[in-house]
Design an enzyme around this catalytic site. Structure first.
Site, mmCIF file in Angstrom:
data_model
loop_
_atom_site.group_PDB
_atom_site.id
_atom_site.type_symbol
_atom_site.label_atom_id
_atom_site.label_comp_id
_atom_site.label_asym_id
_atom_site.label_seq_id
_atom_site.Cartn_x
_atom_site.Cartn_y
_atom_site.Cartn_z
ATOM 1 N N SER A 114 0.863 -1.193 0.000
ATOM 2 C CA SER A 114 0.000 0.000 0.000
ATOM 3 C C SER A 114 0.890 1.230 0.000
ATOM 4 C CB SER A 114 -0.859 0.012 1.261
ATOM 5 O OG SER A 114 -1.461 1.269 1.463
ATOM 6 N N TYR B 110 -2.178 -0.614 10.296
ATOM 7 C CA TYR B 110 -2.299 -1.015 8.881
ATOM 8 C C TYR B 110 -1.019 -0.667 8.134
ATOM 9 C CZ TYR B 110 -4.007 -1.089 4.037
ATOM 10 O OH TYR B 110 -4.168 -1.343 2.691
HETATM 11 P P1 NDP Z 1 -11.588 -5.936 -0.515
HETATM 12 O O1 NDP Z 1 -12.094 -5.827 0.881
HETATM 13 O O2 NDP Z 1 -12.527 -5.727 -1.637
HETATM 14 O O3 NDP Z 1 -10.861 -7.346 -0.728
HETATM 15 C C1 NDP Z 1 -10.249 -8.063 0.304
HETATM 16 C C2 NDP Z 1 -10.213 -9.510 -0.107
HETATM 17 O O4 NDP Z 1 -9.526 -10.262 0.901
HETATM 18 C C3 NDP Z 1 -11.597 -10.119 -0.232
HETATM 19 O O5 NDP Z 1 -11.639 -10.902 -1.398
HETATM 20 C C4 NDP Z 1 -11.727 -10.990 0.985
HETATM 21 O O6 NDP Z 1 -12.558 -12.085 0.673
HETATM 22 C C5 NDP Z 1 -10.287 -11.419 1.190
HETATM 23 N N1 NDP Z 1 -10.038 -11.881 2.545
HETATM 24 C C6 NDP Z 1 -10.274 -11.222 3.697
HETATM 25 N N2 NDP Z 1 -9.939 -11.977 4.734
HETATM 26 C C7 NDP Z 1 -9.499 -13.162 4.231
HETATM 27 C C8 NDP Z 1 -9.037 -14.358 4.801
HETATM 28 N N3 NDP Z 1 -8.928 -14.503 6.130
HETATM 29 N N4 NDP Z 1 -8.698 -15.376 3.987
HETATM 30 C C9 NDP Z 1 -8.799 -15.253 2.646
HETATM 31 N N5 NDP Z 1 -9.210 -14.127 2.041
HETATM 32 C C10 NDP Z 1 -9.563 -13.099 2.828
HETATM 33 O O7 NDP Z 1 -10.398 -4.887 -0.594
HETATM 34 P P2 NDP Z 1 -9.294 -4.560 -1.712
HETATM 35 O O8 NDP Z 1 -9.544 -5.259 -2.965
HETATM 36 O O9 NDP Z 1 -9.145 -3.094 -1.717
HETATM 37 O O10 NDP Z 1 -8.003 -5.135 -0.985
HETATM 38 C C11 NDP Z 1 -7.070 -6.009 -1.587
HETATM 39 C C12 NDP Z 1 -5.682 -5.641 -1.104
HETATM 40 O O11 NDP Z 1 -5.349 -4.342 -1.604
HETATM 41 C C13 NDP Z 1 -5.496 -5.571 0.416
HETATM 42 O O12 NDP Z 1 -4.292 -6.191 0.774
HETATM 43 C C14 NDP Z 1 -5.400 -4.071 0.672
HETATM 44 O O13 NDP Z 1 -4.664 -3.781 1.829
HETATM 45 C C15 NDP Z 1 -4.701 -3.608 -0.591
HETATM 46 N N6 NDP Z 1 -4.838 -2.190 -0.867
HETATM 47 C C16 NDP Z 1 -6.083 -1.641 -1.058
HETATM 48 C C17 NDP Z 1 -6.207 -0.274 -1.257
HETATM 49 C C18 NDP Z 1 -7.543 0.373 -1.365
HETATM 50 O O14 NDP Z 1 -7.620 1.612 -1.227
HETATM 51 N N7 NDP Z 1 -8.624 -0.365 -1.617
HETATM 52 C C19 NDP Z 1 -5.018 0.593 -1.333
HETATM 53 C C20 NDP Z 1 -3.770 -0.086 -1.141
HETATM 54 C C21 NDP Z 1 -3.692 -1.425 -0.930
HETATM 55 P P3 NDP Z 1 -13.424 -12.958 1.705
HETATM 56 O O15 NDP Z 1 -14.083 -12.011 2.644
HETATM 57 O O16 NDP Z 1 -14.389 -13.664 0.777
HETATM 58 O O17 NDP Z 1 -12.466 -13.899 2.356
#
Ligand code: NDP
Length: 262
Positions: free
Chosen positions: A156, A169
């Site tokens: 990030s 975070y």
């Molecule tokens: P989302 O919340 O849309 O996606 C998060 C994903 O992680 C979901 O598919 C969720 O699926 C999965 N997840 C959560 N917990 C678990 C678990 N215990 N096991 C397996 N899968 C898990 O957010 P983003 O797409 O934004 O996030 C993706 C990445 O991008 C993260 O690492 C975030 O920190 C990073 N990021 C995001 C930014 C933003 O502004 N959005 C900026 C910078 C980085 P499920 O609940 O079905 O398990």
């Protein structure tokens, strides 16, 4: 790659590759899985919500691609190893791992939201490491056999910048970026390209999990002046990283909304 024509290589640069995307049930992971499939990769999609993964697999199949849904909680190391074994058995060794699952729960440190600190550490650090541990042998084998493999960790902009109340975070993401640099040193000589991608704000479900009112208000307010990134922007960037000539590695990619100052 060597058996393809140059026309195929330009339209389907990931043909013949096996991609794994964690956190594929929403946001960046979901968009990335669809994009990698459109570039020709077979894609294993990992997350906890089976219904969302099944929908995604069906969409990819309808578009002519190949995908495998693997329901798994990445904080469970044994379950992640079982998922990796299933990917190997059904698709072959993974040669593109987008280690993407993560959660963001900002709050002032004095509120002592230790439950939220732990959730972020468990998923963003321990979960990410479980995935590295389970899939690195496949990446190394694939690199030896096919000449290249990619490990792309989703960090990030918080790994570089300071955002009030985002300390835990940001700390987890600084871990991801620094870890990636070290893994690159170990795995690069084995032809595994390691990258950390560091996005600014991307509109996804990530913001919906925030419970702190101050952080939510700050995020919501930023929409008035900033056209947030979209999941597809990150998907295309990771697809680009993995499509580069084998000699090229982008170790660290900082990608921001144009109007987000820091
Ligand atoms: P989302 O919340 O849309 O996606 C998060 C994903 O992680 C979901 O598919 C969720 O699926 C999965 N997840 C959560 N917990 C678990 C678990 N215990 N096991 C397996 N899968 C898990 O957010 P983003 O797409 O934004 O996030 C993706 C990445 O991008 C993260 O690492 C975030 O920190 C990073 N990021 C995001 C930014 C933003 O502004 N959005 C900026 C910078 C980085 P499920 O609940 O079905 O398990």
């Amino acid at each position: 790659m060597t058996t393809e024509t140059s026309a195929q290589a330009s339209t389907k640069p990931l043909a013949g590759r096996v991609a794994v995307v964690t956190g594929a049930s929403s946001g960046i992971g979901e968009a990335s899985a669809e994009h990698f499939a459109s570039l020709g990769a077979k894609v294993a999609v990992l997350a906890r919500r089976a219904d969302r993964l099944d929908d995604l697999v069906a969409r990819i199949a309808k578009a002519g691609g190949t995908a495998l849904a693997v329901t798994v909680d990445v904080t469970d190391a044994a379950a992640v190893q079982a998922a990796a074994d299933r990917v190997e058995a059904e698709l072959g060794d993974a040669d593109l791992l987008f280690n993407n699952a993560g959660v963001m729960l900002p709050a002032p440190v004095e509120e002592l939201r230790t439950d939220q600190w732990q959730r972020q550490i468990d998923l963003n650090i321990s979960g990410l490491m479980n995935v590295v541990g389970a899939f690195t042998p496949q990446l190394v084998r694939a690199a030896a056999e096919r000449g290249v493999a990619d490990l792309v960790n989703n960090s990030s902009s918080a790994a570089q910048n300071l955002y009030p109340t985002f300390a835990v975070y940001a700390g987890t993401k600084a871990f991801v970026t620094h870890l990636s640099k070290h893994l690159r040193m170990e795995l690069g000589p084995k032809k595994v390209r390691v990258s950390a991608i560091e996005p600014g704000i991307v509109g996804t479900e990530l913001q919906d999990h925030v419970t702190d009112e101050g952080a939510s208000a700050w995020l919501e307010g930023s929409k008035e002046t900033i056209d947030w990134l979209r999941s597809e922007d990150i998907a295309r960037t990771v697809g680009f990283i993995a499509s580069l000539p084998l000699r090229v590695n982008l170790p660290q990619v900082f990608i921001m909304p144009t109007a987000q100052p820091s």
